[in-house]
Design a protein around this motif. Structure first.
Motif: not given
Length: 483
Positions: A11, A15, A19, A436
């Motif tokens: 995760g 994540w 970014r 993503h």
């Protein structure tokens, strides 16, 4: 706690990678978190398991990353990619703008040009055609995606794409694994995608929607560092090197431009089925060569030789069009470094996870999926490609962890390894196109479009069409076997 560590590590990796944090930092950190929560030794997992697996990936596939990026840069700077785009524009014109963009993308990527090199040439071509035809800008990304993300990368037999090379050492296959099924899958993806885009264009015209204006023109965000970090885990070319080198204004004829692409396919075919099988490679069994079977290296060798021949041909045919050859070749070589280490870091993370005791629960769940090894392989690869946003990363993690198990089960059931190869590659190229994904983010950026405008159509041509083709291949392969 072990399973929690795996989920938490994964995760955090997903994540922060989304970014724009570097995977070179995130992957080992996430692996250490998973190891810590599993009560496993940290430094040993980092230096032995993580780095050992990452180094193995680099050792196996760096030649293909290097040669692929170099070939793509030479094709770009010689004007060959632009020449092919111009030819398709001239022959098909604005009346068939979508088809022209799709076919131009398919030709250059199937011929071995790196995806990101193709994107930066195809986006201006698409913008010009769509503006004249008054087709909405938002349909540029899905049209380019259909020609570059889908069938030429994972289904057409012999494609030199890196994800088509990854299963070869695991399954002892060639780039032409299951050619008949690959052609059928390609036809499904192309047909479904063109059908969807034709309908989208028709609906836009009925609604009175024209080309419109983008928030930014094509290639406007290429200096975005976040874009670069996302992109380099997705494909084998660092977008930062696009601006380096020198693009020729004197473009070659379509024959000279296309010849290196043809050579990639022809030489790959000859090396796979004629040249290498006729030679004696029994010496590979010696310890000094790693004691590897010939089948574990023949596929990579075939693609590498094909790319070398194409590079030499590009140089010979375009010598005068490459006045800054050193800069061009430096840019191509440099463009391969960050992508392979980014993907290798993902592979290292996967190796640490696979070595943890709690991973047995994940393995048992995957292998318990109904439908046999083809279905469980497809599910596992899809999930990992989706989570990492990388077809090559997700595919390698899946095969590193479960490849021998799938191969053994396939052998028990009489399933041809070539069928495993094709299912694995196609599975890696479906859910890797989630929002993503570095490839999707880059595509939207170079087209000057937003996810809200274009992502639904990308889903339809790059995910739904690919899944339909994957289901067809699994169904056909289960009934009639590989062909």
């Amino acid at each position: 706690m072990g399973l929690l560590g795996i989920l938490l590590g994964l995760g955090l990796l997903v994540w922060f990678a989304y970014r724009g944090w570097s995977v070179l930092l995130l992957a080992p950190l996430s692996a250490l978190i998973a190891s810590f929560l599993s009560g496993e030794p940290l430094l040993a997992n980092w230096t032995q398991t993580f780095m050992g697996s990452a180094a193995s990936f680099v050792g196996q596939f760096f030649p293909l990353f290097l040669l692929g990026a170099l070939f793509g840069k030479l094709m770009e700077d010689s004007g060959s990619v632009s020449s092919i785009a111009d030819f398709m524009t001239e022959k098909l014109g604005a009346q068939r703008a979508i088809l022209a963009v799709v076919l131009a993308g398919a030709i250059v990527t199937y011929g071995g040009v790196s995806l990101f090199v193709a994107l930066f040439v195809l986006a201006p071509m698409a913008e010009a055609l769509f503006r004249v035809a008054d087709i909405p800008r938002r349909l540029m990304p899905p049209a380019i995606a259909l020609g570059t993300f889908t069938f030429t990368m994972m289904a057409l037999p012999g494609t030199p794409a890196i994800q088509n090379a990854i299963p070869m050492p695991f399954f002892g296959t060639t780039p032409f694994a299951a050619p008949g099924l690959g052609i059928i899958a390609s036809a499904i993806m192309l047909g479904f995608g063109l059908w969807w885009l034709a309908g989208a264009e028709a609906r836009a015209r009925l609604a009175g929607e024209g080309f419109g204006d983008g928030a930014a023109g094509v290639n406007a965000h290429l200096d975005d560092p976040l874009l670069r970090e996302r992109a380099t885990t997705a494909r084998e070319f660092d977008p930062a090197e696009i601006a380096h080198g020198h693009v020729s204004t004197d473009r070659p004829s379509i024959i000279l431009a296309a010849l290196p692409l043809v050579l990639v396919i022809v030489v790959n075919l000859l090396m796979s089925f004629v040249v290498l099988p006729s030679l004696d490679f029994s010496f590979l069994a010696e310890e000094r060569w790693g004691g590897v079977p010939f089948a574990a290296v023949s596929g990579v060798w075939s693609v590498a030789v094909a790319l070398i021949v194409a590079i030499l041909a590009t140089l010979a045919l375009n010598w005068r069009r490459l006045p800054k050859l050193r800069e061009t070749m430096d840019a191509g070589a440099n463009a391969s470094v960050l992508p392979i280490f980014s993907v290798a870091s993902l592979v290292g993370f996967g190796a640490v996870v696979a070595a943890l005791p709690a991973f047995e629960l994940v393995r048992d769940w995957v292998l318990s999926i109904e439908g046999g090894p083809l279905v469980s392989l497809a599910v596992a690869t899809n999930i990992l490609a989706a989570l990492t946003g990388s077809a090559s990363g997700g595919l390698t993690i899946a095969l590193d962890a479960l490849g021998p198990t799938f191969l053994a089960r396939a052998g028990e059931l009489g399933i041809d390894p070539a069928l495993l190869h094709r299912v694995a590659v196609m599975s890696a190229g479906t859910l890797d196109s989630l929002p993503h994904s570095g490839a999707v983010v880059t595509l939207l950026a170079v087209c000057g479009a937003t996810p809200k405008q274009s992502y639904l159509d990308i889903v339809m041509v790059a995910i739904v069409g690919a899944i339909v083709a994957l289901v067809a291949v699994i169904a056909l392969g289960s009934v009639v076997g590989s062909f």
